[in-house]
Write a protein that holds these residues in place. Sequence first.
Motif, PDB file in Angstrom:
ATOM      1  N   MET A 199       0.816  -1.172   0.000  1.00  0.00           N
ATOM      2  CA  MET A 199       0.000   0.000   0.000  1.00  0.00           C
ATOM      3  C   MET A 199       0.872   1.252   0.000  1.00  0.00           C
ATOM      4  O   MET A 199       0.549   2.224  -0.688  1.00  0.00           O
ATOM      5  N   ARG A 208      -7.876  -1.395   1.690  1.00  0.00           N
ATOM      6  CA  ARG A 208      -6.992  -0.244   1.517  1.00  0.00           C
ATOM      7  C   ARG A 208      -6.140  -0.389   0.262  1.00  0.00           C
ATOM      8  O   ARG A 208      -5.986   0.563  -0.502  1.00  0.00           O
ATOM      9  N   GLU A 254     -10.171   6.076   7.531  1.00  0.00           N
ATOM     10  CA  GLU A 254     -10.824   4.777   7.595  1.00  0.00           C
ATOM     11  C   GLU A 254     -12.319   4.937   7.806  1.00  0.00           C
ATOM     12  O   GLU A 254     -12.765   5.751   8.603  1.00  0.00           O
ATOM     13  N   MET A 284      -5.231   9.301   4.394  1.00  0.00           N
ATOM     14  CA  MET A 284      -5.961   8.049   4.585  1.00  0.00           C
ATOM     15  C   MET A 284      -6.963   8.221   5.724  1.00  0.00           C
ATOM     16  O   MET A 284      -6.601   8.588   6.828  1.00  0.00           O
ATOM     17  N   GLN A 335      -8.983  -5.003   6.263  1.00  0.00           N
ATOM     18  CA  GLN A 335      -8.365  -3.681   6.214  1.00  0.00           C
ATOM     19  C   GLN A 335      -7.264  -3.628   5.165  1.00  0.00           C
ATOM     20  O   GLN A 335      -7.200  -2.679   4.389  1.00  0.00           O
ATOM     21  N   GLN A 336      -6.299  -4.650   5.153  1.00  0.00           N
ATOM     22  CA  GLN A 336      -5.166  -4.606   4.214  1.00  0.00           C
ATOM     23  C   GLN A 336      -5.675  -4.668   2.792  1.00  0.00           C
ATOM     24  O   GLN A 336      -5.226  -3.934   1.923  1.00  0.00           O
TER      25      GLN A 336
END
Length: 59
Positions: free
Chosen positions: A1, A38, A18, A16, A34-35
């Motif tokens: 990322m 994103r 969330e 960024m 999440q990984q």
Amino acid sequence: MAEYVRRIGPYAKVQMIEVPDDMAPENMCPAEEQQLMRLVLVEHVSRMMRINRGEPYHK
């Protein structure tokens, strides 16, 4: 990322933020969600900015 955020840097300021996503598959652990989310988002933004500027995008 981090690589894609670096690629976006010359085109725009990156911040960024969330937000929760209730539509993720139930069999993913929170860290995977999440990984993956994103990474997909940042990669697409990077691709869009390069294409909009007429620059080549390597898959």
